[in-house]
Design a protein around this motif. Structure first.
Motif, PDB file in Angstrom:
ATOM      1  N   THR A   5       0.813  -1.211   0.000  1.00 50.05           N
ATOM      2  CA  THR A   5       0.000   0.000   0.000  1.00 50.05           C
ATOM      3  C   THR A   5       0.851   1.267   0.000  1.00 50.05           C
ATOM      4  OG1 THR A   5      -0.193  -0.136   2.423  1.00 50.05           O
ATOM      5  CG2 THR A   5      -1.972  -1.102   1.113  1.00 50.05           C
ATOM      6  N   GLU A   6       2.030   1.202   0.588  1.00 44.73           N
ATOM      7  CA  GLU A   6       2.890   2.381   0.606  1.00 44.73           C
ATOM      8  C   GLU A   6       3.350   2.733  -0.803  1.00 44.73           C
ATOM      9  OE1 GLU A   6       3.375   4.415   2.990  1.00 44.73           O
ATOM     10  OE2 GLU A   6       2.295   3.232   4.498  1.00 44.73           O
TER      11      GLU A   6
ATOM     12  N   GLN B 150       0.509   4.438  -2.517  1.00 40.91           N
ATOM     13  CA  GLN B 150       0.402   5.802  -1.999  1.00 40.91           C
ATOM     14  C   GLN B 150       1.429   6.707  -2.659  1.00 40.91           C
ATOM     15  OE1 GLN B 150      -1.336   7.826  -0.501  1.00 40.91           O
ATOM     16  NE2 GLN B 150      -0.377   8.957   1.164  1.00 40.91           N
TER      17      GLN B 150
ATOM     18  N   CYS C  43       0.361   7.425  -6.211  1.00 42.58           N
ATOM     19  CA  CYS C  43      -0.731   8.394  -6.252  1.00 42.58           C
ATOM     20  C   CYS C  43      -0.206   9.814  -6.066  1.00 42.58           C
ATOM     21  CB  CYS C  43      -1.767   8.068  -5.178  1.00 42.58           C
ATOM     22  SG  CYS C  43      -2.774   6.605  -5.503  1.00 42.58           S
ATOM     23  N   SER C  44       0.716   9.978  -5.140  1.00 43.76           N
ATOM     24  CA  SER C  44       1.314  11.297  -4.924  1.00 43.76           C
ATOM     25  C   SER C  44       2.082  11.756  -6.152  1.00 43.76           C
ATOM     26  CB  SER C  44       2.246  11.257  -3.705  1.00 43.76           C
ATOM     27  OG  SER C  44       1.529  10.938  -2.530  1.00 43.76           O
TER      28      SER C  44
ATOM     29  N   ASP D 198      -3.487  -0.693  -7.585  1.00 44.61           N
ATOM     30  CA  ASP D 198      -4.336  -0.366  -6.434  1.00 44.61           C
ATOM     31  C   ASP D 198      -5.383  -1.470  -6.276  1.00 44.61           C
ATOM     32  OD1 ASP D 198      -6.043   0.640  -4.531  1.00 44.61           O
ATOM     33  OD2 ASP D 198      -6.388   2.557  -5.549  1.00 44.61           O
TER      34      ASP D 198
ATOM     35  N   LEU E 291      -6.137   1.713   4.527  1.00 42.41           N
ATOM     36  CA  LEU E 291      -5.136   2.443   3.761  1.00 42.41           C
ATOM     37  C   LEU E 291      -4.365   3.406   4.656  1.00 42.41           C
ATOM     38  CD1 LEU E 291      -7.389   3.163   0.672  1.00 42.41           C
ATOM     39  CD2 LEU E 291      -5.529   1.487   0.827  1.00 42.41           C
TER      40      LEU E 291
ATOM     41  N   TRP F  99      -3.812   9.117   2.765  1.00 39.34           N
ATOM     42  CA  TRP F  99      -4.070   8.480   1.486  1.00 39.34           C
ATOM     43  C   TRP F  99      -4.415   9.530   0.427  1.00 39.34           C
ATOM     44  CZ3 TRP F  99      -3.095   4.254  -0.928  1.00 39.34           C
ATOM     45  CH2 TRP F  99      -3.847   3.871  -2.050  1.00 39.34           C
ATOM     46  N   SER F 100      -3.678   9.529  -0.687  1.00 40.12           N
ATOM     47  CA  SER F 100      -3.895  10.518  -1.740  1.00 40.12           C
ATOM     48  C   SER F 100      -4.637   9.933  -2.938  1.00 40.12           C
ATOM     49  CB  SER F 100      -2.552  11.098  -2.204  1.00 40.12           C
ATOM     50  OG  SER F 100      -1.665  10.070  -2.616  1.00 40.12           O
TER      51      SER F 100
END
Length: 285
Positions: free
Chosen positions: A194-195, A198, A201-202, A243, A251, A255-256
């Motif tokens: 998940t990291e 993340q 997404c950023s 994802d 999450l 979360w972005s």
């Protein structure tokens, strides 16, 4: 600059950065060829990829690679050489539409899907293919041969197993997590990266916020919309397949993904029309 698959999805307007041409070609076909039967001429491909910063030799090399992988098939239409999407590619793109354009985040009360498989040596060549396809659907691993995903991907998992001819070697279970729900976020970090999602997404937000600001103002030409739109969908397409659509409670706190999804929807809505006009002009010239 790294590619979308390595943690950096950014680019400047008018260039593809380091996005591989084969990824851009798949995006082009997915967005602009299916309504016309899945065919596009070589000449159009070369011209459109030139708009994206790829030279002719890179385009021809990427097309050859996609041909070897069974994604594109050579076809001549009205004397023009070109390529059409294979039936398998058409199927995969249709499946991808929901994930790309209508992503849905699972909720905890929907439960989980477990896939337990043991692929015999006689078909071992398909073992890696199955793992790859399950990963693309958002599955994580709880133990060797035991894969987990939100229950909403059941139909897609059944389809993958059927297409690979491996349904008889896999058992599917609907499951509830019976330990403390408070333990689930830590488990999710073990089962899924998940990291990394993340971070991606950023990166997506950093890459495409400038484009959103430009198009909220004066915007640009149809050709510029095509460049920005192709970059947007290519980056988003690769991101959403990493994802797993986990419930928000599992999450990271910062979360972005929700902001990234909103940015994608906004830009896609603005750019799709002018980008399509540009492609249609190129294909008809």
């Amino acid at each position: 600059m790294r590619t979308a698959g390595s943690g950096d999805v950014g680019s400047e307007r008018g260039t593809t950065g380091q996005r591989p041409p084969r990824h851009l070609i798949v995006t082009l076909y997915g967005l602009h060829s299916r309504a016309g039967g899945g065919w596009m001429s070589v000449a159009s491909l070369i011209r459109l990829l030139a708009d994206l910063g790829a030279d002719e030799s890179a385009v021809r090399s990427a097309v050859s690679r996609l041909k070897r992988r069974g994604i594109l098939e050579p076809s001549t239409v009205s004397g023009a050489a070109g390529y059409t999407l294979s039936d398998e590619a058409q199927h995969m793109l249709r499946q991808g539409d929901r994930r790309i354009f209508s992503p849905r985040r699972a909720t905890l009360d929907e439960g989980w899907l477990l896939v337990v498989f043991s692929v015999p040596e006689s078909v071992r060549s398909k073992r890696h293919m199955l793992r790859t396809q399950l990963t693309r659907l958002g599955f994580g691993t709880t133990a060797p041969g035991v894969w987990i995903a939100p229950a909403q991907v059941h139909d897609e998992a059944e389809d993958v197993l059927a297409r690979l001819g491996l349904r008889e070697y896999a058992d599917l279970f609907r499951a509830d997590y019976l330990s403390s729900v408070a333990d689930l976020p830590a488990k999710a970090r073990q089962w899924w990266d998940t990291e990394r999602v993340q971070t991606l997404c950023s990166d997506f937000l950093l890459a495409h916020r400038p484009s959103a600001a430009r198009w909220a103002g004066d915007g640009g030409s149809d050709a510029e919309a095509f460049v920005d739109h192709t970059a947007l969908v290519t980056d988003w397409r690769r991101l959403v397949y990493l994802d797993p659509g986990l419930p928000r409670e599992l999450l990271p706190s910062k979360w972005s993904g929700s902001e990234a999804s909103a940015l994608f929807r906004e830009l896609h809505g603005r750019l799709e029309g002018p980008a399509r006009r540009h492609v249609n002009r190129v294909r008809s010239s």
